[in-house]
Scaffold this active site. Structure first.
Site, PDB file in Angstrom:
ATOM      1  N   LYS A 222      -2.814 -11.603  12.707  1.00 41.50           N
ATOM      2  CA  LYS A 222      -4.279 -11.642  12.659  1.00 41.50           C
ATOM      3  C   LYS A 222      -4.769 -12.796  11.784  1.00 41.50           C
ATOM      4  O   LYS A 222      -5.614 -13.593  12.205  1.00 41.50           O
ATOM      5  CB  LYS A 222      -4.850 -10.332  12.088  1.00 41.50           C
ATOM      6  CG  LYS A 222      -4.622  -9.107  12.946  1.00 41.50           C
ATOM      7  CD  LYS A 222      -5.260  -7.870  12.333  1.00 41.50           C
ATOM      8  CE  LYS A 222      -4.728  -7.492  10.965  1.00 41.50           C
ATOM      9  NZ  LYS A 222      -3.293  -7.178  10.926  1.00 41.50           N
ATOM     10  N   THR A 223      -4.231 -12.856  10.560  1.00 41.44           N
ATOM     11  CA  THR A 223      -4.691 -13.883   9.630  1.00 41.44           C
ATOM     12  C   THR A 223      -4.259 -15.271  10.104  1.00 41.44           C
ATOM     13  O   THR A 223      -5.064 -16.208  10.146  1.00 41.44           O
ATOM     14  CB  THR A 223      -4.146 -13.598   8.211  1.00 41.44           C
ATOM     15  OG1 THR A 223      -4.597 -12.305   7.811  1.00 41.44           O
ATOM     16  CG2 THR A 223      -4.621 -14.625   7.203  1.00 41.44           C
TER      17      THR A 223
ATOM     18  N   LYS B 296      -8.542  -2.058   1.464  1.00 40.82           N
ATOM     19  CA  LYS B 296      -8.319  -1.187   2.607  1.00 40.82           C
ATOM     20  C   LYS B 296      -8.989   0.176   2.406  1.00 40.82           C
ATOM     21  O   LYS B 296      -9.351   0.837   3.379  1.00 40.82           O
ATOM     22  CB  LYS B 296      -6.822  -1.058   2.892  1.00 40.82           C
ATOM     23  CG  LYS B 296      -6.266  -2.304   3.643  1.00 40.82           C
ATOM     24  CD  LYS B 296      -6.676  -2.302   5.085  1.00 40.82           C
ATOM     25  CE  LYS B 296      -6.619  -3.598   5.863  1.00 40.82           C
ATOM     26  NZ  LYS B 296      -5.451  -4.374   5.965  1.00 40.82           N
TER      27      LYS B 296
ATOM     28  N   ARG C 230       1.258 -12.464  -1.457  1.00 38.65           N
ATOM     29  CA  ARG C 230      -0.078 -12.582  -0.862  1.00 38.65           C
ATOM     30  C   ARG C 230      -0.974 -13.570  -1.586  1.00 38.65           C
ATOM     31  O   ARG C 230      -0.830 -13.781  -2.792  1.00 38.65           O
ATOM     32  CB  ARG C 230      -0.780 -11.218  -0.937  1.00 38.65           C
ATOM     33  CG  ARG C 230      -0.152 -10.138  -0.111  1.00 38.65           C
ATOM     34  CD  ARG C 230      -0.671 -10.182   1.297  1.00 38.65           C
ATOM     35  NE  ARG C 230      -0.166  -9.060   2.067  1.00 38.65           N
ATOM     36  CZ  ARG C 230      -0.763  -8.599   3.167  1.00 38.65           C
ATOM     37  NH1 ARG C 230      -1.864  -9.153   3.602  1.00 38.65           N
ATOM     38  NH2 ARG C 230      -0.223  -7.605   3.823  1.00 38.65           N
TER      39      ARG C 230
ATOM     40  N   ASP D 291      -9.530  -9.988   8.991  1.00 39.41           N
ATOM     41  CA  ASP D 291      -8.951  -8.639   8.939  1.00 39.41           C
ATOM     42  C   ASP D 291      -9.858  -7.453   9.283  1.00 39.41           C
ATOM     43  O   ASP D 291      -9.385  -6.486   9.843  1.00 39.41           O
ATOM     44  CB  ASP D 291      -8.358  -8.422   7.547  1.00 39.41           C
ATOM     45  CG  ASP D 291      -7.362  -7.286   7.479  1.00 39.41           C
ATOM     46  OD1 ASP D 291      -6.435  -7.253   8.301  1.00 39.41           O
ATOM     47  OD2 ASP D 291      -7.503  -6.415   6.617  1.00 39.41           O
TER      48      ASP D 291
ATOM     49  N   SER E  22      -0.019  -4.974  10.474  1.00 38.69           N
ATOM     50  CA  SER E  22       0.360  -5.926   9.439  1.00 38.69           C
ATOM     51  C   SER E  22       1.533  -6.806   9.896  1.00 38.69           C
ATOM     52  O   SER E  22       2.511  -6.301  10.433  1.00 38.69           O
ATOM     53  CB  SER E  22       0.743  -5.148   8.184  1.00 38.69           C
ATOM     54  OG  SER E  22       0.905  -6.040   7.121  1.00 38.69           O
TER      55      SER E  22
ATOM     56  N   ARG F 261       0.825  -1.204   0.000  1.00 48.70           N
ATOM     57  CA  ARG F 261       0.000   0.000   0.000  1.00 48.70           C
ATOM     58  C   ARG F 261       0.867   1.265   0.000  1.00 48.70           C
ATOM     59  O   ARG F 261       2.024   1.251   0.375  1.00 48.70           O
ATOM     60  CB  ARG F 261      -0.933   0.020   1.203  1.00 48.70           C
ATOM     61  CG  ARG F 261      -2.163  -0.864   1.014  1.00 48.70           C
ATOM     62  CD  ARG F 261      -3.093  -0.818   2.195  1.00 48.70           C
ATOM     63  NE  ARG F 261      -2.464  -1.323   3.397  1.00 48.70           N
ATOM     64  CZ  ARG F 261      -1.979  -0.573   4.367  1.00 48.70           C
ATOM     65  NH1 ARG F 261      -2.068   0.744   4.292  1.00 48.70           N
ATOM     66  NH2 ARG F 261      -1.413  -1.125   5.421  1.00 48.70           N
TER      67      ARG F 261
ATOM     68  N   HIS G   4      -9.936  -3.204  13.000  1.00 49.27           N
ATOM     69  CA  HIS G   4      -8.895  -3.857  12.206  1.00 49.27           C
ATOM     70  C   HIS G   4      -8.467  -5.090  12.968  1.00 49.27           C
ATOM     71  O   HIS G   4      -7.473  -5.087  13.700  1.00 49.27           O
ATOM     72  CB  HIS G   4      -7.716  -2.906  11.976  1.00 49.27           C
ATOM     73  CG  HIS G   4      -6.693  -3.469  11.039  1.00 49.27           C
ATOM     74  ND1 HIS G   4      -5.366  -3.123  11.087  1.00 49.27           N
ATOM     75  CD2 HIS G   4      -6.811  -4.349  10.018  1.00 49.27           C
ATOM     76  CE1 HIS G   4      -4.716  -3.774  10.133  1.00 49.27           C
ATOM     77  NE2 HIS G   4      -5.566  -4.520   9.478  1.00 49.27           N
TER      78      HIS G   4
HETATM   79  N1  LIG Z   1       4.693 -16.744  16.759  1.00 44.03           N
HETATM   80  C1  LIG Z   1       4.068 -16.331  15.677  1.00 44.03           C
HETATM   81  N2  LIG Z   1       2.796 -15.895  15.740  1.00 44.03           N
HETATM   82  C2  LIG Z   1       2.164 -15.431  14.655  1.00 44.03           C
HETATM   83  N3  LIG Z   1       2.711 -15.389  13.422  1.00 44.03           N
HETATM   84  C3  LIG Z   1       3.973 -15.841  13.279  1.00 44.03           C
HETATM   85  C4  LIG Z   1       4.701 -16.315  14.398  1.00 44.03           C
HETATM   86  N4  LIG Z   1       5.929 -16.673  13.964  1.00 44.03           N
HETATM   87  C5  LIG Z   1       5.960 -16.434  12.650  1.00 44.03           C
HETATM   88  N5  LIG Z   1       4.791 -15.940  12.206  1.00 44.03           N
HETATM   89  C6  LIG Z   1       4.521 -15.503  10.815  1.00 44.03           C
HETATM   90  O1  LIG Z   1       4.241 -14.116  10.844  1.00 44.03           O
HETATM   91  C7  LIG Z   1       3.287 -13.752   9.849  1.00 44.03           C
HETATM   92  C8  LIG Z   1       2.069 -13.123  10.478  1.00 44.03           C
HETATM   93  O2  LIG Z   1       1.382 -12.487   9.449  1.00 44.03           O
HETATM   94  P1  LIG Z   1      -0.195 -12.395   9.268  1.00 44.03           P
HETATM   95  O3  LIG Z   1      -0.891 -13.471  10.002  1.00 44.03           O
HETATM   96  O4  LIG Z   1      -0.465 -12.272   7.823  1.00 44.03           O
HETATM   97  O5  LIG Z   1      -0.430 -10.986   9.974  1.00 44.03           O
HETATM   98  P2  LIG Z   1      -1.607  -9.957   9.775  1.00 44.03           P
HETATM   99  O6  LIG Z   1      -2.773 -10.711   9.265  1.00 44.03           O
HETATM  100  O7  LIG Z   1      -1.813  -9.419  11.145  1.00 44.03           O
HETATM  101  O8  LIG Z   1      -1.096  -8.941   8.823  1.00 44.03           O
HETATM  102  C9  LIG Z   1       2.927 -15.025   9.130  1.00 44.03           C
HETATM  103  O9  LIG Z   1       3.714 -15.095   7.984  1.00 44.03           O
HETATM  104  C10 LIG Z   1       3.304 -16.119  10.147  1.00 44.03           C
HETATM  105  O10 LIG Z   1       3.635 -17.321   9.536  1.00 44.03           O
HETATM  106  C1  LIG Z   2      -4.013  -5.857   3.317  1.00 48.04           C
HETATM  107  C2  LIG Z   2      -3.249  -5.504   4.280  1.00 48.04           C
HETATM  108  O1  LIG Z   2      -3.436  -6.069   5.536  1.00 48.04           O
HETATM  109  P1  LIG Z   2      -2.562  -7.009   6.512  1.00 48.04           P
HETATM  110  O2  LIG Z   2      -1.136  -6.797   6.185  1.00 48.04           O
HETATM  111  O3  LIG Z   2      -2.917  -6.521   7.875  1.00 48.04           O
HETATM  112  O4  LIG Z   2      -3.006  -8.422   6.313  1.00 48.04           O
HETATM  113  C3  LIG Z   2      -2.285  -4.431   4.041  1.00 48.04           C
HETATM  114  O5  LIG Z   2      -1.784  -3.861   5.003  1.00 48.04           O
HETATM  115  O6  LIG Z   2      -2.011  -4.130   2.860  1.00 48.04           O
HETATM  116 CA   LIG Z   3      -4.556  -5.715   7.908  1.00 47.30          CA
HETATM  117 MN   LIG Z   4      -3.837 -10.270   7.508  1.00 43.82          MN
END
Ligand SMILES: Nc1ncnc2c1ncn2[C@@H]1O[C@H](COP(=O)(O)OP(=O)(O)O)[C@@H](O)[C@H]1O
Ligand SMILES: C=C(OP(=O)(O)O)C(=O)O
Ligand SMILES: [Ca+2]
Ligand SMILES: [Mn+2]
Length: 649
Positions: free
Chosen positions: A353-354, A312, A433, A368, A349, A167, A331
């Protein structure tokens, strides 16, 4: 006569045969009912049901409209969306692809010009509308027209988002008019960079002209928010099949009946991302601009093809619309246990969360964007957007398995011939992604709604390695950390060890909020209090030292911690209080080595630990200064308590 090397070929003798032996039979199957190849191909496709947003419109004579008339109405609506504001009212639009064998040549009727016709080349031109295409059709469009589109070995559509692979928050602008000047949060710390109506219209015209100049554009009519009382109808006009498939996956997909009744959209996105804006236009500081006009209910995207911008951008819209109805937009990820216990996962980010809301033992409500109303929680979206870097089948099986036919895979690298994706490869970007419909996760909760949350989990990926893996928060602490919105990631780099940098983003999503952070915080406090939710702070980042000397907490341990929160087990644990941050940490937790629960135990160098802890405490304090003058909620006590809930040293 044909001859080879001078030898005259012998003439093949054909004898007169009996009738039934004249034709050579290749097989014994019944032959196809077609005389020509075209006829044969036409047999391949079964007629689909109507795909139009207008239902049962009666014509002037009371006769129900025909399918052709319905389609005409639909195209008129799209033509109106695509209308230039300075020339003819709308382009001539035709439904369907020009290369289709049987084009649905339904044209939107053009308004009659009474004065001298304002004829321009664009008015003479037809724009082909590809309306709510299916994933299969979008695959074909992408592969045929968009360089960098490939089918991977698992069936996903690999795409490239172009020059931008993330972004562009510094290019996100909001029209400041009489209403929004008072309603929105402006100035220092606010994500809302102002622009005026006139400049918005210039960029809108730029986007519309670009889109209409194309041979074809994609139109998606879809919904946001699974709460039926607060559903928003969105139209996304875009130039790429990639964008259309991305939004097909990320927004809520209407049923054919819902589409027939769609009517006029509440909000429209014009994604002309391949086309830039420029600095000759007032306010523009680069070739990228993402412009929101709340009065016109429109968003214009110029100069970035990163699809996450659309998702977003709509989230920002919800952060404006929902609080007007006393609904809190969040969020956060969200899931629900078998007993109906709901958990929210806030975090910036990359904090999890995911990853953590996608839990094989729980129902996924969303990864999200959510709303918390008086009736409970609802997902805003219809899909998930997972990071793929270092994705492994073992650690994240549900996300791995969701990367199949229909899923958009952005900016990944794959083996040339087998099309096997290498998730460790960062050649294009680290921000690879996958966007997939939520039902690709086996235990998705459809409809994506749930009761009031029981646990509110704040995720921070602390690359300083001083925050405990888990702490139980009181309400004031929850608010303090929610408003702070801390994380510290380390930018991916090959050249040596970099210092982690702290990021503070109010409400764990300052880039998307529209009102002052304290507005959302007050709503969260009120809801948590009313429904008795418990707050937790979970560090998904470093342990045993900062980035470089320590290591990231094992995902398996974080999952155990989260399990213990969900089950209620952690609420019953014994707690001690940490210094500086004053966080309540459990002394024991099943499945997690006890010594890691207190970071003070994990650092080999105790003075380095203390120093880093103080440093982070100082950063928190500094960040919170700007909020010290704001009142949070109706009760002044809470404001005082929140200010006192930060680090103490
Ligand atoms: N202890 C942990 N807890 C959560 N995520 C972890 C951990 N260790 C490594 N990771 C990695 O960190 C990243 C977390 O990103 P994601 O779940 O996409 O975050 P968000 O959705 O908040 O942007 C993933 O790639 C996940 O595999
Ligand atoms: C889509 C997004 O969300 P996130 O990284 O929290 O998954 C972003 O920040 O571009
Ligand atoms: Ca997000
Ligand atoms: Mn996410």
């Amino acid at each position: 006569m044909a001859s080879i090397n001078g030898n005259v070929l012998a003439k093949i003798e054909t004898q007169k045969m009996k009738e039934d032996t004249i034709i050579c039979h290749d097989d014994s199957a019944v032959p196809v009912k077609a005389q020509t190849e075209d006829e044969l191909h036409s047999l391949q496709k079964k007629k689909s049901g109507p795909n139009t947003p207008i239902k049962g419109i009666q014509s002037a004579f009371g006769i129900p409209t025909t399918e052709v008339e319905r389609q005409k109405q639909q195209l008129q609506s799209i033509s109106a969306s695509l209308a230039s504001l300075t020339r003819e009212t709308g382009p001539k639009v035709v439904k369907g692809d020009r290369r289709a064998e049987t084009p649905k040549l339904v044209q939107a009727s053009q308004p009659k010009h009474t004065a001298a016709p304002n004829i321009t080349d664009s008015a003479l031109k037809f724009t082909h509308i590809l309306y709510n295409l299916s994933p299969a059709e979008l695959y074909e469009q992408a592969i045929e027209n968009e360089k960098g589109s490939f089918i991977t070995s698992s069936g996903a559509l690999a795409t490239l988002s172009g020059a931008k692979t993330g972004r562009s928050p510094r290019d996100k602008r909001v029209v400041k008019d009489e209403t929004t000047a008072n309603e929105l949060w402006w100035g220092k710390g606010s994500p809302n960079i102002e622009m005026d109506e006139q400049t918005f219209l210039i960029n809108r015209e730029r986007a519309v002209d670009y889109l209409c100049s194309l041979e074809k554009v994609f139109v998606n009519d879809q919904f946001l928010n699974w709460d039926p009382n607060n559903r928003i109808k969105v139209r996304i006009v875009s130039a790429r099949a990639y964008h259309s498939l991305f939004m097909h996956n990320m927004c809520i997909r209407p049923t054919p009946e819902e589409l027939e009744n769609f009517g006029t959209p509440d909000f429209t996105i014009y994604n002309a991302g391949k086309f830039p804006c420029n600095r000759y236009t007032h306010y523009m500081t680069s070739s990228t601009s993402i412009d929101i006009n709340l009065a016109r209910r429109e968003m214009v995207i110029l100069g970035t093809q990163y699809a996450g911008e659309m998702k977003k951008g709509l989230f920002s819209l919800m952060h404006y619309l929902m609080p007007k109805h006393q609904i809190l937009s969040l969020h956060s990820g969200c899931n629900m246990g078998k007993e109906g216990d709901v958990a929210l996962f806030f975090g910036l980010s990359g904090t999890g969360k995911t990853t953590l809301s996608t839990d094989h033992n729980r129902y996924l409500i969303g990864d999200d964007e959510h709303c918390w109303s008086d009736h409970g929680v609802s997902n805003i979206e219809g899909g998930c957007y997972a990071k793929c870097i270092d994705l492994s089948r073992e650690k994240e099986p549900d996300i791995w398995n969701a990367i199949k036919f229909g899923t958009v895979l952005e900016n990944v690298v794959f083996e040339e011939r087998t099309r096997q994706v290498d998730y460790t490869d960062k050649s294009v970007t680290e921000n690879t992604r996958a966007a997939y419909p939520i039902e690709y996760i086996p235990n998705a909760k459809i409809p994506c709604v749930g009761p009031h949350p029981k646990n509110v989990i704040l995720l921070a990926c602390d690359a300083f390695g001083v925050l405990p893996p888990v702490s139980k928060l009181n309400l004031a602490q929850t608010m303090y950390h929610f408003i702070s919105g801390y994380t510290a990631l380390v930018a991916g780099t090959e050249d040596g060890i970099k210092e982690p940098t702290a990021t503070f983003s109010a409400c764990f999503g300052a880039a998307f909020i529209m009102l002052h952070p304290t507005k959302y915080a007050a709503m969260l406090a009120e809801k948590m209090q009313k429904h008795g939710a418990t707050g937790w702070l979970v560090n998904t980042g470093w342990s045993g030292g900062s980035y470089g000397s320590g290591s990231r907490i094992k995902l398996a341990y974080t999952r155990k911690i989260i399990d213990a929160i969900h089950s209620g087990e952690l609420l019953k644990a014994n707690y001690t209080k940490t210094e500086v941050f004053g966080l309540e940490i459990p002394t024991e937790l099943e499945g997690v080595p006890s010594q890691i629960l207190d970071p003070a135990n994990t650092w080999p160098d105790k003075s380095a630990y203390k120093e880093t802890l103080m440093k982070l405490g100082g950063l928190f304090r500094k960040n919170f200064e700007v909020f010290a003058n704001y009142k949070i909620g109706a009760d002044n006590n809470l404001t005082e308590e929140i200010l006192a809930a930060g680090p103490n040293f």
